[in-house]
Design a protein around this motif. Sequence first.
Motif, PDB file in Angstrom:
ATOM      1  N   PRO A  98     -14.242  10.466   5.741  1.00  0.00           N
ATOM      2  CA  PRO A  98     -14.571  10.398   4.251  1.00  0.00           C
ATOM      3  C   PRO A  98     -14.866  11.884   3.895  1.00  0.00           C
ATOM      4  O   PRO A  98     -15.078  12.746   4.426  1.00  0.00           O
ATOM      5  N   SER A  99     -15.132  11.868   2.272  1.00  0.00           N
ATOM      6  CA  SER A  99     -15.614  13.272   1.740  1.00  0.00           C
ATOM      7  C   SER A  99     -16.429  12.957   0.745  1.00  0.00           C
ATOM      8  O   SER A  99     -16.929  11.851   0.483  1.00  0.00           O
ATOM      9  N   ILE A 100     -17.436  14.050   0.461  1.00  0.00           N
ATOM     10  CA  ILE A 100     -18.363  13.656  -0.512  1.00  0.00           C
ATOM     11  C   ILE A 100     -18.009  14.387  -1.796  1.00  0.00           C
ATOM     12  O   ILE A 100     -17.820  15.433  -1.908  1.00  0.00           O
ATOM     13  N   ALA A 101     -18.101  13.630  -2.913  1.00  0.00           N
ATOM     14  CA  ALA A 101     -17.790  13.822  -4.263  1.00  0.00           C
ATOM     15  C   ALA A 101     -18.993  13.679  -5.125  1.00  0.00           C
ATOM     16  O   ALA A 101     -19.367  12.449  -5.520  1.00  0.00           O
ATOM     17  N   GLY A 102     -19.859  14.646  -5.496  1.00  0.00           N
ATOM     18  CA  GLY A 102     -21.134  14.388  -6.104  1.00  0.00           C
ATOM     19  C   GLY A 102     -22.077  13.813  -5.246  1.00  0.00           C
ATOM     20  O   GLY A 102     -22.626  14.100  -4.159  1.00  0.00           O
ATOM     21  N   ASP A 103     -22.681  12.737  -5.955  1.00  0.00           N
ATOM     22  CA  ASP A 103     -23.394  11.800  -5.448  1.00  0.00           C
ATOM     23  C   ASP A 103     -22.738  10.420  -4.791  1.00  0.00           C
ATOM     24  O   ASP A 103     -23.350   9.410  -4.455  1.00  0.00           O
ATOM     25  N   GLU A 104     -21.365  10.657  -4.516  1.00  0.00           N
ATOM     26  CA  GLU A 104     -20.616   9.375  -3.935  1.00  0.00           C
ATOM     27  C   GLU A 104     -19.989   9.725  -2.563  1.00  0.00           C
ATOM     28  O   GLU A 104     -19.701  11.013  -2.408  1.00  0.00           O
ATOM     29  N   ILE A 105     -19.900   9.050  -1.817  1.00  0.00           N
ATOM     30  CA  ILE A 105     -18.971   9.191  -0.420  1.00  0.00           C
ATOM     31  C   ILE A 105     -17.838   8.410  -0.952  1.00  0.00           C
ATOM     32  O   ILE A 105     -17.494   7.322  -1.467  1.00  0.00           O
ATOM     33  N   VAL A 106     -16.536   9.147  -0.616  1.00  0.00           N
ATOM     34  CA  VAL A 106     -15.312   8.672  -0.977  1.00  0.00           C
ATOM     35  C   VAL A 106     -14.474   8.692   0.172  1.00  0.00           C
ATOM     36  O   VAL A 106     -14.391   9.445   1.185  1.00  0.00           O
ATOM     37  N   GLU A 107     -14.032   7.278   0.453  1.00  0.00           N
ATOM     38  CA  GLU A 107     -13.117   7.073   1.680  1.00  0.00           C
ATOM     39  C   GLU A 107     -11.551   6.533   1.492  1.00  0.00           C
ATOM     40  O   GLU A 107     -11.564   5.853   0.400  1.00  0.00           O
ATOM     41  N   ARG A 108     -10.798   7.214   2.081  1.00  0.00           N
ATOM     42  CA  ARG A 108      -9.348   6.621   1.926  1.00  0.00           C
ATOM     43  C   ARG A 108      -9.081   5.581   3.121  1.00  0.00           C
ATOM     44  O   ARG A 108      -9.109   6.302   4.266  1.00  0.00           O
ATOM     45  N   ARG A 109      -8.771   4.626   2.775  1.00  0.00           N
ATOM     46  CA  ARG A 109      -8.617   3.321   3.987  1.00  0.00           C
ATOM     47  C   ARG A 109      -7.403   3.126   3.703  1.00  0.00           C
ATOM     48  O   ARG A 109      -6.578   2.495   2.866  1.00  0.00           O
ATOM     49  N   GLU A 110      -6.878   2.771   4.972  1.00  0.00           N
ATOM     50  CA  GLU A 110      -5.564   2.079   5.184  1.00  0.00           C
ATOM     51  C   GLU A 110      -5.576   0.712   5.403  1.00  0.00           C
ATOM     52  O   GLU A 110      -6.299   0.482   6.389  1.00  0.00           O
ATOM     53  N   ILE A 111      -5.212  -0.118   4.485  1.00  0.00           N
ATOM     54  CA  ILE A 111      -5.711  -1.835   4.762  1.00  0.00           C
ATOM     55  C   ILE A 111      -4.341  -2.287   5.084  1.00  0.00           C
ATOM     56  O   ILE A 111      -3.261  -1.952   4.572  1.00  0.00           O
ATOM     57  N   ASP A 112      -4.444  -3.148   6.055  1.00  0.00           N
ATOM     58  CA  ASP A 112      -3.364  -4.255   6.331  1.00  0.00           C
ATOM     59  C   ASP A 112      -3.176  -5.256   5.164  1.00  0.00           C
ATOM     60  O   ASP A 112      -4.193  -5.829   4.764  1.00  0.00           O
ATOM     61  N   LEU A 113      -1.866  -5.466   4.828  1.00  0.00           N
ATOM     62  CA  LEU A 113      -1.696  -6.267   3.710  1.00  0.00           C
ATOM     63  C   LEU A 113      -1.316  -7.801   4.188  1.00  0.00           C
ATOM     64  O   LEU A 113      -0.433  -7.730   5.254  1.00  0.00           O
ATOM     65  N   ALA A 114      -2.192  -8.765   3.750  1.00  0.00           N
ATOM     66  CA  ALA A 114      -1.742 -10.130   4.384  1.00  0.00           C
ATOM     67  C   ALA A 114      -0.564 -10.642   3.745  1.00  0.00           C
ATOM     68  O   ALA A 114      -0.072 -10.458   2.681  1.00  0.00           O
ATOM     69  N   TYR A 115       0.322 -11.348   4.427  1.00  0.00           N
ATOM     70  CA  TYR A 115       1.783 -11.579   3.902  1.00  0.00           C
ATOM     71  C   TYR A 115       1.955 -12.858   4.702  1.00  0.00           C
ATOM     72  O   TYR A 115       1.740 -13.184   5.883  1.00  0.00           O
ATOM     73  N   THR A 116       3.230 -13.483   4.322  1.00  0.00           N
ATOM     74  CA  THR A 116       3.850 -14.756   5.103  1.00  0.00           C
ATOM     75  C   THR A 116       5.376 -14.355   5.015  1.00  0.00           C
ATOM     76  O   THR A 116       5.863 -13.531   3.834  1.00  0.00           O
ATOM     77  N   ILE A 117       6.053 -14.550   5.864  1.00  0.00           N
ATOM     78  CA  ILE A 117       7.406 -14.419   6.012  1.00  0.00           C
ATOM     79  C   ILE A 117       8.110 -15.620   5.411  1.00  0.00           C
ATOM     80  O   ILE A 117       8.000 -16.730   5.947  1.00  0.00           O
ATOM     81  N   VAL A 118       9.030 -15.535   4.417  1.00  0.00           N
ATOM     82  CA  VAL A 118       9.743 -16.461   3.463  1.00  0.00           C
ATOM     83  C   VAL A 118      11.282 -16.548   3.591  1.00  0.00           C
ATOM     84  O   VAL A 118      11.921 -17.513   3.156  1.00  0.00           O
ATOM     85  N   ARG A 119      11.862 -15.469   4.102  1.00  0.00           N
ATOM     86  CA  ARG A 119      13.233 -15.333   4.065  1.00  0.00           C
ATOM     87  C   ARG A 119      13.663 -14.449   5.461  1.00  0.00           C
ATOM     88  O   ARG A 119      13.055 -13.561   5.766  1.00  0.00           O
ATOM     89  N   TRP A 120      14.666 -14.678   5.916  1.00  0.00           N
ATOM     90  CA  TRP A 120      15.396 -14.157   7.197  1.00  0.00           C
ATOM     91  C   TRP A 120      16.973 -14.193   7.150  1.00  0.00           C
ATOM     92  O   TRP A 120      17.265 -15.287   6.491  1.00  0.00           O
ATOM     93  N   SER A 121      17.537 -13.087   7.657  1.00  0.00           N
ATOM     94  CA  SER A 121      18.984 -13.368   7.623  1.00  0.00           C
ATOM     95  C   SER A 121      19.490 -14.468   8.651  1.00  0.00           C
ATOM     96  O   SER A 121      20.259 -15.127   8.217  1.00  0.00           O
ATOM     97  N   SER A 122      18.844 -14.533   9.980  1.00  0.00           N
ATOM     98  CA  SER A 122      19.248 -15.463  10.782  1.00  0.00           C
ATOM     99  C   SER A 122      18.014 -15.279  11.813  1.00  0.00           C
ATOM    100  O   SER A 122      17.270 -14.378  11.967  1.00  0.00           O
ATOM    101  N   GLN A 123      18.161 -16.319  12.528  1.00  0.00           N
ATOM    102  CA  GLN A 123      16.977 -16.420  13.772  1.00  0.00           C
ATOM    103  C   GLN A 123      17.511 -16.950  15.042  1.00  0.00           C
ATOM    104  O   GLN A 123      18.250 -18.097  14.684  1.00  0.00           O
ATOM    105  N   ASN A 124      17.120 -16.984  15.942  1.00  0.00           N
ATOM    106  CA  ASN A 124      17.244 -17.770  17.131  1.00  0.00           C
ATOM    107  C   ASN A 124      16.124 -18.979  17.219  1.00  0.00           C
ATOM    108  O   ASN A 124      14.879 -18.264  17.137  1.00  0.00           O
ATOM    109  N   PRO A 125      16.376 -20.021  17.317  1.00  0.00           N
ATOM    110  CA  PRO A 125      15.084 -21.181  17.152  1.00  0.00           C
ATOM    111  C   PRO A 125      13.900 -21.073  18.171  1.00  0.00           C
ATOM    112  O   PRO A 125      12.648 -21.382  17.799  1.00  0.00           O
TER     113      PRO A 125
END
Length: 382
Positions: free
Chosen positions: A7-34
């Motif tokens: 985190p860093s301090i900007a004036g009277d605020e705390i600033v944090e850069r957060r890496e967030i995981d994005l929720a998803y579902t897999i909807v297509r694929w080229s091929s797969q083993n069952p």
Amino acid sequence: NEVDKEPSIAGDEIVERREIDLAYTIVRWSSQNPDYPASELMSLGGVWEAAPMHVTGQYVVMELEKQEPRCVRSISIGLPGTDCGPCQCRVCYSKDGPDGPWQEAWRFTIESKAEPTHKSVHDYNVSTPAEDFVDLLLAALQRGKPLIPVASDPQGLFSQLDLSGTGTVTLADLQHIKEGATTHPKSAWWKLLVHRNWGSMKRLQVTGPLKLCDIVEVRSKPIKGQFRDVFSSRMMGVRGCSLEATQNLTTAFTLESLGVDPKTIVLRKLAKKHNLSILDLEELNTRFREVDSNSSGCLEEPEFTKLVLSVHGARDISDIPKGRLHFYWKQADADHSGEVDFEEFIVFFKKYASDVDIRSMKTKPRKDLKNTDSQQEAPERN
């Protein structure tokens, strides 16, 4: 899941850069083993395996939660540790839907197949060779002069320009590249394309969890003593200054939080699938890797013979008739590819050596190992 950057301090605020995981579902694929579907990539220790012999140009498409457009800045995948694992990959996005058209965001090469995981981070502020080429082309057209491009990797440049993969660069391809270069792309559909693996002609495998991440900037007003708590928490190695930091005890002891190696989880799944003791399977895997001289994840016949001798506790190749050894090889190499991977060896082991106690190197009193092949097929004679 959120991981705070310093985190860093900007004036009277705390600033944090957060890496967030994005929720998803897999909807297509080229091929797969069952047995190893693409959806397994969403879980720790899951394995996506393309259809047999499909080892190039394989992909999975992820649709973000609620189809909310986001910018993916990094991708993480697990590696099987063999020649079946991914080597050259691309990350693409589509603003229209899960079926494209696709715009390449970036490409990356995995330098070591031995690492358990790989994370690729992309800086969208750095232009790609394809974007530079389009800029030069537009400038040349505006001047009414011919373009004489200079590219250190013409083939690589062409593949970046050929977004549709048809072998032809179209005006639409160039327009997509130009549009994508103007801003950090936000899309609800992202694709991981595995261009090639490490050389296996039999399988292509990627292990989970596959993670897509974005980075967000969070500003918050400090409460009494929070500045001190933020930095002291960094010293303690914990997050103790916000309610978000409170760990959910229902997930406190997941295999991931306990640091279990994804490869170990894969072995556990194989043990369950083939009804073998995990201790036996781990020992078998250790012996398999000892004779796999090039760490390809597959054995050729000489390496296979060494493993069979090791499993049976034989001291010399003459302890088992040559014809029987070759018969064993033909049974293990059921697809006649000229190599046997670990799961194929498991199937062979259960069929022809299930009476061997792999850990103690003693044969259980069930039946004579030397006679097991006669019940299946007469071995070749010397």
